[in-house]
Design a protein around this motif. Structure first.
Motif, PDB file in Angstrom:
ATOM      1  N   TYR A 182     147.926  41.484 -23.789  1.00 32.22           N
ATOM      2  CA  TYR A 182     147.134  41.398 -22.563  1.00 32.22           C
ATOM      3  C   TYR A 182     148.042  40.989 -21.412  1.00 32.22           C
ATOM      4  O   TYR A 182     148.917  40.137 -21.564  1.00 32.22           O
ATOM      5  N   ALA A 227     139.585  43.443 -18.263  1.00 28.42           N
ATOM      6  CA  ALA A 227     139.246  43.224 -16.860  1.00 28.42           C
ATOM      7  C   ALA A 227     137.757  43.410 -16.616  1.00 28.42           C
ATOM      8  O   ALA A 227     137.116  42.633 -15.900  1.00 28.42           O
ATOM      9  N   THR A 228     137.171  44.437 -17.218  1.00 31.36           N
ATOM     10  CA  THR A 228     135.748  44.716 -17.009  1.00 31.36           C
ATOM     11  C   THR A 228     134.877  43.632 -17.625  1.00 31.36           C
ATOM     12  O   THR A 228     133.934  43.127 -16.991  1.00 31.36           O
ATOM     13  N   VAL A 229     135.160  43.281 -18.870  1.00 33.77           N
ATOM     14  CA  VAL A 229     134.347  42.262 -19.533  1.00 33.77           C
ATOM     15  C   VAL A 229     134.515  40.909 -18.845  1.00 33.77           C
ATOM     16  O   VAL A 229     133.537  40.179 -18.646  1.00 33.77           O
ATOM     17  N   THR A 281     139.694  46.840 -22.087  1.00 33.78           N
ATOM     18  CA  THR A 281     138.396  46.451 -21.527  1.00 33.78           C
ATOM     19  C   THR A 281     138.376  45.042 -20.951  1.00 33.78           C
ATOM     20  O   THR A 281     137.351  44.596 -20.428  1.00 33.78           O
ATOM     21  N   VAL A 299     136.558  42.224 -26.981  1.00 31.41           N
ATOM     22  CA  VAL A 299     137.423  42.610 -25.865  1.00 31.41           C
ATOM     23  C   VAL A 299     138.689  43.241 -26.422  1.00 31.41           C
ATOM     24  O   VAL A 299     139.211  42.807 -27.459  1.00 31.41           O
ATOM     25  N   LYS A 345     131.399  38.628 -27.210  1.00 32.42           N
ATOM     26  CA  LYS A 345     131.686  39.929 -26.622  1.00 32.42           C
ATOM     27  C   LYS A 345     133.086  40.361 -27.033  1.00 32.42           C
ATOM     28  O   LYS A 345     134.081  39.680 -26.729  1.00 32.42           O
ATOM     29  N   ARG A 359     135.967  32.840 -13.157  1.00 31.11           N
ATOM     30  CA  ARG A 359     134.575  32.668 -13.575  1.00 31.11           C
ATOM     31  C   ARG A 359     134.433  31.279 -14.208  1.00 31.11           C
ATOM     32  O   ARG A 359     135.289  30.855 -14.983  1.00 31.11           O
ATOM     33  N   SER A 417     135.162  40.247 -15.728  1.00 35.44           N
ATOM     34  CA  SER A 417     134.505  40.189 -14.420  1.00 35.44           C
ATOM     35  C   SER A 417     133.014  39.939 -14.542  1.00 35.44           C
ATOM     36  O   SER A 417     132.371  39.469 -13.594  1.00 35.44           O
ATOM     37  N   GLY A 418     132.441  40.233 -15.698  1.00 33.83           N
ATOM     38  CA  GLY A 418     131.015  40.013 -15.900  1.00 33.83           C
ATOM     39  C   GLY A 418     130.684  38.841 -16.786  1.00 33.83           C
ATOM     40  O   GLY A 418     129.517  38.666 -17.170  1.00 33.83           O
TER      41      GLY A 418
END
Length: 607
Positions: free
Chosen positions: A215, A196-198, A194, A190, A188, A222, A200-201
């Motif tokens: 960053y 924080a969004t990536v 983006t 990054v 994925k 997780r 969190s999932g």
């Protein structure tokens, strides 16, 4: 790494931080329990129960294997193989009885499914004891060295006691595999916008590939699973401003990141940090990579870790103008491998006193430690089977610390230290059970000086090379006396000491030693009055390259080549040690960290 340790090994019998930074803590080993039917233990070992049992009157009864018993017999207890690492297995065999201390345990090993048994070092006999608020039971304890990762091994343990209790048991355990992403893992992309969004999932198995950019600091919450780690992987231009906190997570990998600030992984299991650059800052005490609470099975490898402490006289010592732990861990199973750690109070360290928890089965291997103002490697409060192997230590105040080893064994094997200012081995605070094998030390002052002020007990030493010279004082600490003694251990417990086949020398040309309460002059006196029956006298001419005496210790010397010269006094002067110097060339092993003509190991990050 494995091939290198095997190159060091050969056959023989031998009986054989509060925060990190200078303390002592004496916890007993975490004996654990095993399944009596031989089923798999929680940490990967197996056990088969057999052997003698306590009699109804407190003595011993007949041994099931047929041996006679007496009041001096050994009563074998549980065997555990806690927390296998990539290259080593820990073996613990509890016992009672044996008041005359003549029980021994030999070890053979082989990969499951192969036919040829290989000899390992005998286990060390560890009497029950206590120190600094910790206590431990009687056991035979030791390690099998130089194994292949991700491989199942069979071990044959033979307890021999002429008074009774002799028995043979077999065990199996599997070394850990080198951590890796999941096969065909989804990647994925990054960006800083983006992240924080990536994040969190993120799901087990995901690879988050961080594109170029800066960053912000983050808390990671997780977890991956076994075989499906979550991987944060950097690319060219990826910079993370710390601190990064990763608390109580599992199977999270950081790879190829540049991190400016601290990484803290308190309570986490199977955390991985590889091929990264970590630059400590003055924030967070100058620390870089730390867990201050019990964690398990971290793998920290091939990183460049740089601190803020300057190499200067005012920086030296626990109270010097220094700060920061380069890599600091507590808990079992950690592997700290091929890192370059520069400019901290302590380069690599364990926790101390009541902050030390389950510090066993820990590997500190092939690291390059430079310019650390207190300890290069601080293996303090090791419960048992910490293995400090194949490290290079250049320009450190103290090279290797064990204050204290809590019964042991704490292994120091094939480390090469140059320009150690104060002492090479800090075996303080009642250290017991230290094992020194094939180390090379060239330092200012006394070659092997241990001024502990408390007993140094159960010290075992073979095939080391210690060279010193004229001593002095630095920031209030002495490197040794004016002429440089070759050996000075006034607090040595001589009744339990077993040192032999070591090389000693000084550039002053004299040969004086302190062995417990005895002052000795000359090699012949050392051989006649101590266990060093096969000691040899050496000087800087034993090296193949030109090696200068570190006369100005506050100089940042380049690491010299400390391999020995063909025909020198150290060649063929050592004792064979099974699983440590197998494959030596010549009539016998050579003294020190290297064999004549052998290639230098890779210290620090591998390409």
């Amino acid at each position: 790494m494995n091939a290198l340790i095997r190159q060091w090994s050969c056959a023989v019998l031998l009986l054989l931080c509060v925060a990190c930074g200078g303390g002592d803590d004496d916890t007993g080993d975490d004996a654990g329990t095993g399944a009596p039917d031989g089923s798999v233990l929680p940490d990967g070992g197996t056990r088969e129960d057999s052997g003698s049992q306590p009699g109804p009157d407190g003595g011993t009864q007949a041994n099931p294997d047929g041996g006679a018993t007496s009041a001096d017999a050994t009563v074998p207890g549980a065997i555990t193989l806690p927390f296998p690492t990539l290259h080593h297995l820990t073996v613990e065999w509890a016992f009672s009885g044996d008041p005359n201390a003549n029980g021994v345990v030999s070890v053979r090993y082989r990969p499951v499914g192969t036919g040829t048994w290989l000899q390992a070092l005998p286990l060390r006999r560890i009497p029950a004891g206590d120190n600094e608020g910790f206590s431990w039971g009687a056991r035979h304890s030791g390690s099998v060295f130089g194994l292949q990762p991700g491989t199942r091994y069979e071990l044959e343990l033979t307890l021999t006691d002429p008074d009774g209790g002799s028995t043979t048991r077999t065990e199996t355990a599997t070394t850990r595999a080198v951590p890796a992403p999941m096969a065909s893992a989804p990647v994925k992309a990054v960006t800083p916008a983006t992240f924080a969004t990536v994040a969190s999932g993120a799901q087990p198995g995901d690879i988050l590939e961080l594109g170029a950019g800066t960053y912000s600091a983050f808390d990671w919450s997780r977890s991956g699973t076994e075989g499906k780690p979550i991987v944060l992987r950097g690319t060219t231009g990826t910079i993370v401003t710390g601190p990064i906190n990763l608390f109580n997570q599992s199977y999270v990998h950081f790879d190829r990141l540049t991190i400016n600030g601290r990484v803290r992984f308190n309570g986490s299991k199977h955390f991985v940090l590889t091929r990264s650059t970590v630059n400590a800052t003055t924030a967070n005490g100058g620390d870089a990579v730390v867990t201050f609470l019990r964690a398990e099975n971290a793998y920290i490898a091939d990183n460049v870790v740089t601190g803020v402490t300057q190499w200067a006289e005012a920086s030296l010592g626990v109270n010097g103008n220094n700060q920061g732990e380069g890599i600091c861990v507590t808990g079992p199973g950690h592997v700290i491998l091929n890192n370059r750690v520069t400019g901290f109070r302590d380069g690599i360290s364990l926790m101390e006193d009541d902050a030390a928890v389950d510090q066993y089965s820990i590997d500190i291997l092939n690291n390059d430690l430079i310019g650390n103002a207190d300890d290069g490697v601080e293996a303090d409060f090791c419960f048992h089977n910490c293995r400090i192997v194949g490290n290079r230590l250049t320009n450190n105040f103290i090279a290797l610390s064990s204050q204290p080893s809590l019964g042991g064994p704490t292994y120091f094997v094939r480390n090469a230290a140059y320009n150690t200012v104060h002492i090479a081995f800090k075996l303080y605070r009642g250290s017991s059970g230290d094992v020194l094998l094939h180390n090379t030390v060239v330092k200012h002052g006394d070659g092997l000086g241990i001024t502990a002020g408390k007993p140094v007990a159960n010290l075992y030493s073979r095939n080391n090379l210690f060279i010193g010279g004229p001593g002095g004082s630095f920031n209030g600490y002495n490197s040794g006396n004016a002429n440089g003694r070759v050996l000075h251990i006034p607090d040595l417990v001589t009744a339990s000491a077993n040192l032999d086949h070591d090389g000693f020398g000084t550039t002053s040309g004299n040969f004086t030693a302190t062995w417990g309460g005895s002052a000795l002059t000359g090699l012949s006196a050392l051989r006649a009055s101590t266990t060093e029956k096969n000691a040899v006298q050496v000087d800087l001419g034993v090296f193949a390259a030109s090696v200068a005496y570190p006369a100005a210790p506050m100089t940042l010397y380049a690491a010299p080549d400390l391999r020995p010269r063909t025909g020198s006094a150290v060649e063929n002067a050592g004792a064979p040690l099974a699983n440590i110097n197998d494959g030596f060339s010549g009539a016998a092993p050579d003294l020190g960290a290297y064999e004549v003509g052998a290639p230098l190991p890779v210290y620090g990050p591998r390409s």
